[in-house]
Every structure is written in C-alpha cells, then in structure tokens.
Enzyme design. Structure first.
Site, PDB file in Angstrom:
ATOM      1  CB  THR A 132      -1.019  -0.004   1.156  1.00  0.00           C
ATOM      2  OG1 THR A 132      -1.821   1.178   1.041  1.00  0.00           O
ATOM      3  CG2 THR A 132      -0.368  -0.036   2.532  1.00  0.00           C
ATOM      4  CD  GLU A 133      -1.091   3.865  -3.260  1.00  0.00           C
ATOM      5  OE1 GLU A 133      -1.111   2.613  -3.072  1.00  0.00           O
ATOM      6  OE2 GLU A 133      -1.917   4.464  -3.971  1.00  0.00           O
ATOM      7  CG  ASN A 134      -1.018   4.195   3.103  1.00  0.00           C
ATOM      8  OD1 ASN A 134      -1.199   3.287   2.282  1.00  0.00           O
ATOM      9  ND2 ASN A 134      -1.507   4.140   4.314  1.00  0.00           N
TER      10      ASN A 134
ATOM     11  CB  SER B 130       5.955   3.991  -0.220  1.00  0.00           C
ATOM     12  OG  SER B 130       4.871   3.216  -0.665  1.00  0.00           O
TER      13      SER B 130
ATOM     14  NE  ARG C 251      -5.035   5.353  -6.937  1.00  0.00           N
ATOM     15  CZ  ARG C 251      -4.591   4.499  -6.048  1.00  0.00           C
ATOM     16  NH1 ARG C 251      -3.778   4.899  -5.120  1.00  0.00           N
ATOM     17  NH2 ARG C 251      -4.975   3.255  -6.073  1.00  0.00           N
TER      18      ARG C 251
END
Lengths: 216, 267, 216, 267
Positions: free
Chosen positions: A48-50, A90, B267
């Site tokens: 997860t990009e966070n 990330s 998003r």
C-alpha cells in the site's frame, strides 16, 4: 447477447493470473476485491503506497487502528513479515520497477495502452491525482479492472482516450465484465471471453477491431 | 546541553510568519499533526503556502485553516475527498491557488530538497496535462520530465516518540510523509505522544535522526494508544471516539453509521 | 620569528569555535583531534559519513566492535541517542545542508575558498576521493585544519590552487599552526595569531597580502 | 509459499555471468559480504564491472578477485588504501579500468537507480576534474552537474538477520551501502548471520523490505557476535581474531602490532 460476469468474478479471474510470490498494489475501489480471491495456495505480498508491505485484511471493527490504513484511507492490518517505510521509499518501490503488478480502475484505456483514470476533465470538478500516475508508470505489469461500458453504454476500451491521461502506453491488460483484453502492438487482443460470447459481439459493442488472443 | 523539547505547542509555532511555506505531514488522518495545526490556527499566520498530500477533512485542522482564508496556495496530490468542502469552496471561488502534483513526485521533490538535489528526472506524469510544456528528456528510449526540489520554511510533523536530541520514531503507516518532510524545511517541528530519555530509542530504528529536527513538543497519548499500548474498540478509522462502544466479541458498532466515511474516492 | 602551536592546540582552538548543539563531521587524520578538545560544557553531535550520528570516543581495545567504525575505518563507539542510517541518507544529510560544520584536512586553500585535498595529481598515484567533495560542498561551514606550510616550507594558503580541486569557493576558515584565517570576498583575513606573531610576518611566510580580521 | 532462502552460498551466486555488473556492499571491512565474494571467486565469472566503495584489502575478497584478473572495471570512490596492492598493480598496468565517483554521488546514483530516477543534478564535484566536460546547470545561482543512475545486474550485500520473505536488518555501521544497493540490482543476494521466523523482525525497523531481495543465504554468526550477542576482546577492527587475546581490565593487546592497519589514508 454477450455474457456479463459480476465484479467479484472479474476479481477472481484477475487474481488467478497473479502468480505465487508476486508483489502487488491494488488500487482503491473495485481492485481491492482482488485480495479476497487469491487462491489459497499462493502467497501474494500486498503493497500500500502510504507505506507498508504485506498488508493484511480489513480488521473487525473492534480492532481498528487509525495508524494502520491503506491507500483508500480504510482501516487495514499488519501481518507477520509486514514492514513500514516512508512515502519516498514507498514510491521508490513503484517508480523503480519493484512492484510486479498493480491493478487500477479506469475511465478509459486506449488500444496503445494509454490509461485515463484520474480526471473526467469536467469544468468545476476538483482535480486530484494521488498515486495513480506513479502506479500506472511504475509497476512492471499494469492491469486495469473496470466495466467494459459506462453506465450509459459507451465503450471504455477506445482507440484514443478522450479524458486526460494518467499514463501513456503502460497498460498491459484490461479485465472487464465482458472479457479480458491484452494491449498488443497491433491493438487489443481478446485473451478471454465468458459463456458463449464471440469476438464479433465484442467488436460490435466497442466499435473497434479486436485480435483473437485466446488459447486455442 | 541540547534540548529541543519546547514547553508548549503555542511556543512551538509562534514564529511562523505570514506567507510562510509550511509542510504538513499525514496521509488522510494518519500522521496528521493535529495539535500543531490547531496551534497554527490559533496563532494567526496567513497567506500560507501549504504542502500536504491532502487538503483537509471536515471542519477541523487544515480544512479549518482553509475555511479561515489563511491558505493562499495548496501544493498537494489529492485535495478531493468526500468531506473536503472548505477546499472545494475556496478553490471554486478562486480564493486559493492549487498546484497538483502526483504523489510520488510530490514526496520525491520533498526528499530531494532535504538531500540537496535541486532537480531530477521522473517518469511519472510524462505526457499528461500536469506536465504540459514541461522540460522533458529521453534516457534509454523512455521519456522523463525534469522536476525541481520542493523546500519549505517550516514542517509540521506527527511523530510517536522522541528524545531531547530530536530523534523521532513513528507508529505504523502514520510514518508516511514525516521523514522526508522533516529533512526539507528550514525549521522542523515534531509533535509526539511522549518524550523519552536519551538512549531509550533503538538506534537501529530511528527514521528521523535528530539532525533534521528543531523542536519537539509532547502532546500526550493518542486515544487508541493510552500509555503507549494499542487498545482496540475505542475509535473509528479517523481516530474519533466510538459513541456506543463495541462488543469485542461481535465486533460491530453503529457509531459511524451515516457519517461521511472519508474513506472513499481518494484517488 | 612567528609562534607555532601544536596540532593539539590547533584542534583546541578550533573546538572552542564550535558552539553547543552543533552537528559536526570531522575528517580523518588531524581533524579527528577536535573531538578530544570540545569544552566539557558543550554537547556536540558527531556525524560519521559511513552512517551514524552521535559517534562516541574510540573504544578500549577490549571493546572493539568491527561493525562500529568511523569514516577512517577505525573502531568507534555508540552513545545513548546514537542513530544508524544508510549511505544515501548519510550523504543526504551532508548535501542537504544539515551539517553545521565539517573540518577537513587540506593540501591547499585558495583566497577564494577553493579547497584541494584529494589528489596531488602525481603521475602513477592512485586517485581516490571518498566523501571529501561531498563534505566540502555540503556542510554549512567548511573549516580546514592544516599546517600553514608544507614540510619543505611552501605555503598552503595560496592565491590559486595548483592541485586538483576538491570544491570551489566553499571554505570558510582555515585553522593552522601559525594562525586562523577566514576566507572573505577580499581574500584571507587573519582572525587570530599566536604569541607575538604579526600579520606582516605571516604575509612574508605566505607571499600574499592579508587582511587584519582580529578583534581589536 | 515465498522462500528466498537458498541452501548454499554456491547456489546463491551460481548464475552470475561473465561481464556482469556487480555491486558489492560494505565500507572498509564493515558490511562486506565476505562469504559471497569468496563464492564469486570460486564460481569463476570474469570480465566483471564491480561497483563498491573501496577496491579491496590485502589478498582476500575483492582484492583477490582483482588479483585473479576477473575485474575489468571498478566504479568506486576510494580505491587507495594501505593494503590495496592488487588494485594498485592492476590499475598501474592498465589491466583494469577505473571510474572514480565521489562517495555521495556514488550512493545517490545507486539510490536513483533503485527509485526509478534516471538522472539528477548534484552539487558535489562541480568544477573538479572528475566532472570536466560534464553537463552542468545553474539553479538559484549555484552550479550543479547532471549525473546518471547507476544500475547493476547483481548486488551482493551483507545483512545481519533476514526472514524467508527477504526482509533484512543490518548491524550498526555495517548497514552502509546495503539498503541502496539492494534496490538497484536486477538480482539482490543477501548473506546474513541468521535466518529468523517470519514475524520475528520488528516491522518498524526493516531498512530493506523483502521486495528488494531475491536470495537470502545464512552464513553463521560473526566471530564477535556468537549467538547474536556482541562479545568484546575477540577481534580487531578488521574482524580478525586477536592472536593473544586481551586482558579486559587492561584493554591492551600486541596482536596487531606491525600489521598494516588498514585504518588510515582512506580519504
């Protein structure tokens, strides 16, 4: 009449194509369903990009931890073997080509692999892009999961995108409720259809020529 | 003796002037330096340029700062959320300038500022309207766009624990923008739950070494980690107290029903 | 005859000018002596570019840990409040202007603040630069600690460096066995002399004009 | 199930071909993947381009690889050391090409490769002969030089502990080049003292998450950390066993007297 499958079935169809050991980022919305359909004999690592690798399933409401969220800002969980890192690390993972797959939603995908999924370009709308452009350009394989048609019946697989682009020429495959498509140098190839749907039927729905890429 | 701990949150933000460029950490609710933002609201500085991934939620924090007309410009990746009505209004009425940056370019530009890199080439956003007219260049047959470092005068960051030397640890995904932002501002201010003794933090696990930190201000434990231990069933994903509590065996609550979730459409 | 002080005295003179709370990188060789002369009422944080902040003193031989070394590849120690990080983070600290001071050795320093300290340019010598160029360009204040003259009596403070440069125009001060010099837009200013040394004597030794920058 | 642990060190390096670009971690002795280098020597690949901060010491490891004529090119910041005679000889005789890169540019170029940045501007080395004729540009009145990312086919890294997923922790300053190099190679091979169970590593303290690692090979404890606990008085700074032992009360030994120290002249 072409056969249409449910969103869960599309997710399962896509999950079946992700191999054991893959590092995968699932975009928010429908793509998150893919996690629920990974075959039990496969170990898939979710990014997860966070800032987390090896993301677990959603917690039950009694175990929500506001410090463990996913890119959709929903509560999630850690698993044994999870790791945390900051945003620059990330997105370095994404941009540097370390993710094997990302699965994104889409407004439109073009025959040359362009993706539009961040803006409808409507006047007065609030623009917002988040990590979509990074994912669409960074993952080794960019898969899009979306309906083949809009609610009012317009094709979302197109010769050329009308909406503002998210990325140019990076989509590898599109998983839809009417079939699975690969982007090839010659245009869209149909990898899979459901029921007794024919390629001719899909060509009529989309108004573009398709290549037959199904295994004989 | 070095002691970066300041006595009060008011003191921590006292010198932020009108027109300052201010980085604010956090991704959604996680890692948002809530108390520092509230102190900035009280403090009164205006004409701010705010660099933050989102543009605030509901009527509090960054959203409130925008509502009060104190933000002249937002540099962010995702201002649109279900409950970002104050940003939406200010933007539509032209009261606020927006620089929209893809999230990875945003954080890499911040990291570059902290690492003394004035500009770099990135693949993200090439060929999109966000980089129309930008300087591009081919490397090995692929096209990249040149983007500049992104500096700030102040960074407001939420940490978990820190010592008087300014060494900071974070908690889980609340780490997000903290470490890069801490490197990119002339003055970095970190709120933490607890200030610990020097030596109490594992030297192998310090995402933000003290060299990047100017001020540390303790704000007390988060509701869900009283005494530093996570306790489930007390809050929702936004950190808001559950009104009715939860039966841990059933794991269900109706407390947040009907509220805007703040968890979609980001998003 | 100009008064000359020892290397340890030069180190003490330099240490006295570094304020409480400063982040400092000491180059290998003579600059490491500065650590031994920090006034006891000051807390100075030492950075070693191979990946550690708040480096401690050398260990006794019974407590050498080969995994804790300094930039000179000598054994060192950690202190309460130390932190470890990788090379990219460490050089980001330098390049990003987070170090308050670095103290480097030098072959030559020019009146415009150029530093030469990595190569004598001799044919057949093995070139090697390490972190010298990063430090000389990255720290907020670049101090050089060196003898004023070479062993055969040539001045090391010069109008223009003959040796290959390490950095251009970044040196702020030079601490030597005959005096302390600041680089100013008008050339070298003498900040300090020892004993009854006069500026005229130093000018004769160096063959260049000097500015009197001493406090009256 | 993911299992990146390979059974033997021979297997770990078996597929490194002639002409490969190989990153080798470590700064001096700390963090050098000694066993992996030895395995590469045995394996036989030649015509290698080696990217490493130094160029080997004494007659072992990277120095031995150079002595055997297997290295065609070195990309490094500091090849000159008291005991780097094999590099010196090969370089002077023109048997080996050298690309000398300032240490910070070296590691930032490696980091850029891992992070998908093809090139960036740096202040380091501007106006020096290392960047004569290079492309420069002014930002805010200062001059910078454009440098490219530095990729490799293989990275050989020394970690301390890892799990089967490839999550790696390091020990103290031995971390140095490990994390950036692990991101920059097509195949990253990490030797560790110990493979631990998944879940045994603190998720807040993993400098190299498994996504960057392809192979993990356990090589047993270091001499000075038997069983994972540091023990003093057993080795010198180069990790070599003290011949006579040390009286811990006196803290003196004569064991290394007269040896080249390997600790000076490195910049």
């Amino acid at each position: 009449m072409a056969t249409r499958i449910s969103r869960g079935e599309v997710a399962a169809r896509l999950a079946a194509d992700i191999p054991d050991g893959a590092y995968v980022n699932l975009g928010i919305g429908a793509p998150t369903l893919v996690a629920d359909h990974v075959p039990p004999d496969r170990e898939i690592i979710l990014h997860t990009e966070n800032g987390m690798l090896r993301m677990g399933p959603a917690p039950d409401p009694a175990h929500v931890d506001p410090d463990i969220i996913n890119a959709g800002k929903q509560a999630t969980t850690e698993l044994p073997g999870s790791s945390y890192f900051h945003q620059a690390e990330s997105f370095g993972m994404m941009r540097g080509g370390h993710l094997d797959y990302c699965v994104l939603g889409g407004f439109e995908v073009s025959a040359t692999g362009d993706l539009a999924n961040w803006s409808t370009g409507e006047p007065g709308s609030i623009p917002a892009v988040g990590g979509a452009m990074d994912l669409a350009r960074g993952a080794k394989q960019v898969y899009v999961m979306m309906d083949l048609l809009t609610k009012d019946g317009r094709p979302k697989l197109v010769q050329r995108c009308d909406y503002p682009l998210t990325s140019k020429g990076t989509v590898a495959r599109v998983y839809t409720d009417y079939g699975v498509f690969a982007v090839t140098p010659e245009g869209f190839a149909v990898l899979d259809t459901y029921g007794d749907t024919t390629i001719a039927e899909l060509e009529i729905m989309l108004g573009i020529a398709l290549i037959d890429g199904r295994n004989p | 003796m070095i002691d970066k701990v300041v006595a009060s949150i008011e003191e921590a933000v006292a010198d932020i002037p009108d027109g300052a460029h201010v980085m604010i950490g956090g991704f959604g609710r996680a890692g948002q330096p809530v108390q520092l933002i509230d102190a900035l609201i009280e403090q009164g500085a205006s004409g701010l340029t705010v660099i933050s991934n989102n543009a605030g939620n509901g009527d509090v924090g960054l959203a409130r700062l925008i509502q009060l007309g104190r933000v002249a410009k937002m540099i962010c990746s995702f201002p649109r959320q279900n409950d970002s009505w104050h940003f939406d209004a200010a933007y539509r009425e032209g009261r606020l300038e927006l620089e929209l940056v893809p999230q990875g370019n945003l954080v890499e530009r911040i990291r570059a500022a902290g690492a003394g890199i004035p500009a770099f080439y990135t693949p993200t956003g090439v060929g999109t309207l966000l980089y129309e007219g930008a300087e591009t260049r081919e490397f090995d047959g692929r096209e990249y766009v040149l983007v500049p470092a992104l500096h700030a005068d102040f960074a407001l960051v939420q940490g978990y624990r820190a010592d008087r030397l300014g060494n900071v640890q974070y908690r889980k995904t609340a780490r997000n923008f903290g470490p890069p932002m801490a490197t990119a501002a002339r003055t970095t201010i970190v709120q933490v739950d607890e200030v610990v003794e020097v030596g109490a933090l594992d030297p192998e696990a310090i995402p933000t070494p003290g060299i990047f930190v100017d001020r540390v201000v303790p704000v007390g434990w988060r509701d869900w980690t009283p005494g530093g231990v996570y306790v489930g069933g007390l809050v929702d994903v936004n950190g808001e107290a559950l009104e009715q509590g939860i039966d841990p065996l059933v794991g269900e609550t109706k407390a947040t029903e009907g509220k805007p979730s703040g968890t979609e459409g980001t998003r």
